[in-house]
Design a protein around this motif. Structure first.
Motif, short mmCIF file in Angstrom:
data_model
loop_
_atom_site.label_atom_id
_atom_site.label_comp_id
_atom_site.label_asym_id
_atom_site.label_seq_id
_atom_site.Cartn_x
_atom_site.Cartn_y
_atom_site.Cartn_z
N GLU A 101 0.87 -1.24 -0.01
CA GLU A 101 -0.06 0.05 0.13
C GLU A 101 1.04 1.17 -0.04
OE1 GLU A 101 -3.15 0.34 -0.10
OE2 GLU A 101 -3.53 -1.71 -0.58
N LEU A 102 2.11 1.17 0.60
CA LEU A 102 2.66 2.40 0.75
C LEU A 102 3.58 2.56 -0.49
CD1 LEU A 102 4.37 2.02 4.27
CD2 LEU A 102 2.46 3.79 3.37
N LYS A 103 3.92 1.48 -1.20
CA LYS A 103 4.42 1.47 -2.48
C LYS A 103 3.92 2.33 -3.50
CE LYS A 103 6.67 -1.62 -5.88
NZ LYS A 103 7.03 -2.89 -6.34
N THR A 104 2.64 2.22 -3.67
CA THR A 104 1.89 2.94 -4.72
C THR A 104 2.01 4.42 -4.63
OG1 THR A 104 0.43 1.11 -4.83
CG2 THR A 104 -0.19 3.27 -5.81
N PRO A 105 1.90 4.94 -3.52
CA PRO A 105 1.90 6.71 -3.29
C PRO A 105 3.42 7.25 -3.46
CG PRO A 105 1.21 5.67 -1.26
CD PRO A 105 1.30 4.68 -2.20
N VAL A 106 4.27 6.27 -2.79
CA VAL A 106 5.75 6.74 -2.87
C VAL A 106 6.32 6.53 -4.46
CG1 VAL A 106 8.23 5.85 -2.56
CG2 VAL A 106 6.23 5.82 -0.57
N THR A 107 5.76 5.44 -5.26
CA THR A 107 5.95 5.62 -6.61
C THR A 107 5.58 6.62 -7.54
OG1 THR A 107 6.24 3.01 -6.52
CG2 THR A 107 6.02 3.84 -8.59
N GLU A 108 4.25 6.96 -7.25
CA GLU A 108 3.53 8.27 -7.79
C GLU A 108 4.18 9.54 -7.36
OE1 GLU A 108 -0.58 10.51 -8.03
OE2 GLU A 108 -0.46 8.75 -6.68
N LEU A 109 4.52 9.51 -6.00
CA LEU A 109 5.48 10.82 -5.79
C LEU A 109 6.78 10.96 -6.31
CD1 LEU A 109 5.30 13.33 -4.04
CD2 LEU A 109 6.32 12.02 -2.04
N ASN A 110 7.54 9.82 -6.48
CA ASN A 110 8.69 9.99 -6.95
C ASN A 110 8.86 9.92 -8.59
OD1 ASN A 110 11.79 9.05 -6.78
ND2 ASN A 110 10.98 7.53 -8.35
N ALA A 111 7.64 9.75 -9.35
CA ALA A 111 7.62 9.62 -10.52
C ALA A 111 7.21 11.22 -11.00
CB ALA A 111 6.49 8.82 -11.27
N THR A 112 6.25 11.92 -10.24
CA THR A 112 5.98 13.19 -10.16
C THR A 112 7.25 14.08 -9.90
OG1 THR A 112 3.73 12.69 -9.60
CG2 THR A 112 4.21 15.00 -9.57
N LEU A 113 7.90 13.77 -8.68
CA LEU A 113 9.20 14.88 -8.51
C LEU A 113 9.91 14.70 -9.80
CD1 LEU A 113 9.19 14.23 -4.88
CD2 LEU A 113 8.37 16.22 -6.11
N GLU A 114 10.38 13.36 -10.31
CA GLU A 114 11.39 13.23 -11.18
C GLU A 114 10.90 14.05 -12.63
OE1 GLU A 114 13.84 9.62 -13.56
OE2 GLU A 114 12.29 9.33 -12.07
N ASN A 115 9.69 13.90 -12.74
CA ASN A 115 9.30 14.57 -14.32
C ASN A 115 9.17 16.09 -14.08
OD1 ASN A 115 8.91 12.21 -15.74
ND2 ASN A 115 6.70 12.07 -14.62
N MET A 116 8.86 16.65 -12.72
CA MET A 116 9.14 17.90 -12.68
C MET A 116 10.43 18.33 -12.51
SD MET A 116 6.42 18.28 -9.45
CE MET A 116 6.75 20.07 -9.01
N ILE A 117 11.53 17.53 -12.08
CA ILE A 117 12.88 18.26 -12.34
C ILE A 117 13.18 18.04 -13.53
CG2 ILE A 117 15.12 17.42 -11.73
CD1 ILE A 117 14.22 16.34 -9.12
N LEU A 118 12.84 17.08 -14.41
CA LEU A 118 13.13 17.12 -15.97
C LEU A 118 12.58 18.03 -16.81
CD1 LEU A 118 13.73 13.16 -16.21
CD2 LEU A 118 15.69 15.03 -15.76
#
Length: 372
Positions: A167-184
């Motif tokens: 359950e924790l993996k899903t929001p963590v993955t979403e947050l990580n992907a969002t931040l990475e796309n924002m950095i790029l």
């Protein structure tokens, strides 16, 4: 099969009988008459002569005893043998029965039982061994049950941690992907003002989920040490319902409390309030506007009803599992994280309370019933 004790008792008894036999024969010799006895006998002859004779009595007795000694000694030996055998068998029989049954008990044969019917010390020993063995079986059975419970608890903990990690993996993955796309600065993610609030929502969601997971874990560990108090169930229910009644009325729901009969209960009050609070929260969250919520306390039964779309039988089978959410509540923002009813189940099971969660028969909705 005879025990070694049988031969010991038999040899001892037979030896004692032989000793008594020998002593008896010696005493016979010792108490025999030692003086000559004058025996007068009348002999009728043609001369009318009266004859007298003297008999050697010790010699006569000795000769008589010596002639009868083999037969007498043989009879005494036979009697000694029979008596020794019966006596030894009578003494060692119950002991042999105890030994055989104890051997079966050593293999944990649940049907093993000593069947010695007597009121003496051996019978008392047999009864004590039977009682001790039954107590041992009960202890072993309790230990096996405790072992099964411990294994079940350990399995539940492992499943809980595995599910929590997922359950924790899903929001963590979403947050990580969002931040990475924002950095790029990929496409629309370059608009920080739009996605930073979304990232904040995800972090808040993670924080709330972690808090609930820690509370659920802490609840499992602290249930054994929770203080128990005696309190009024009606007062507890009324106090809990008041804030949810205000929330329900704010959302356009009709909230009714009906207390027909009060009762005193001896339970961990804070834990019970936590369980009831989760049930009331679900009732308010899953009831649509203009629908009805009813809390009723009668005798030793507390029921919480709310008009809503009933859960399917398949959903009811999994409703108490950790992190389970029905299809209509898959979005954590709307349907929570699926730990509410799991916590309810944990609390009520620990306190040994019976409960059920079913569809209402008279109306369309769900009903949670707790039996005190």
């Amino acid at each position: 099969m005879k025990t070694k004790l049988f031969y010991k008792i038999f040899a001892f008894t037979f030896g004692m009988m032989l000793l008594i036999t020998v002593l008896a024969h010696v005493l016979i010799f010792m108490i025999a008459p030692s003086e000559n006895v004058l025996i007068t006998s009348t002999t009728v002859t043609n001369e009318d002569v009266l004859a007298f004779s003297e008999v050697d009595m010790p010699q006569l007795i000795t000769q008589t005893i010596l002639k009868s000694f083999p037969l007498s000694f043989a009879c005494c030996m036979v009697i000694s043998l029979v008596f020794s055998f019966l006596f030894s068998k009578g003494i060692t029989g119950p002991i042999l029965s105890i030994s055989t049954s104890v051997h079966q008990m050593s293999k944990l044969d649940r049907t093993a039982e000593i069947s010695v019917i007597s009121t003496d010390e051996i019978g008392g020993l047999a009864n004590d061994i039977n009682s001790l063995y039954q107590s041992l079986l009960v202890t072993i059975r309790n230990l096996e049950e405790e072992k099964d419970k411990v294994q079940l608890v350990e399995k539940e903990k492992i499943d809980f941690l595995r599910t929590a990690s997922h359950e924790l993996k899903t929001p963590v993955t979403e947050l990580n992907a969002t931040l990475e796309n924002m950095i790029l600065k990929i496409g629309e993610y370059s608009d920080y003002e739009s996605y930073l609030p979304r990232c904040k929502e995800i972090t808040e969601q993670l924080a709330e989920m972690i808090k609930d997971i820690l509370n659920a874990s802490r609840l499992q560990m602290q249930m054994e040490d929770v203080p128990v108090t005696t309190f009024s169930l009606a007062e507890c229910v009324s106090e809990l319902c008041e804030p949810y009644r205000l929330i329900a009325e704010t959302n356009g729901l009709r909230f009714q409390i009906e207390i027909i009969e009060d009762m005193s209960v001896r339970l961990p009050e804070n834990q019970l309030k936590k369980a009831l609070s989760n049930i009331l929260s679900n009732a308010v969250n899953y009831t649509e506007a203009e629908r009805h919520i009813k809390v009723k306390l009668e005798k030793s039964v507390l029921s919480i009803q709310n008009e809503c779309v009933p859960l399917s039988p398949d959903e009811l089978q999994h409703i108490f599992e950790p992190f389970y959410r029905p299809n209509r509540a898959r979005d954590p923002a709307n349907g929570g994280n699926g730990l509410g009813l799991y916590i309810v189940k944990t609390i009520l099971d620990k306190q040994g309370l019976q409960y059920c969660f079913t569809s209402m028969k008279s109306k369309t909705g769900m009903e949670f019933v707790i039996y005190f």
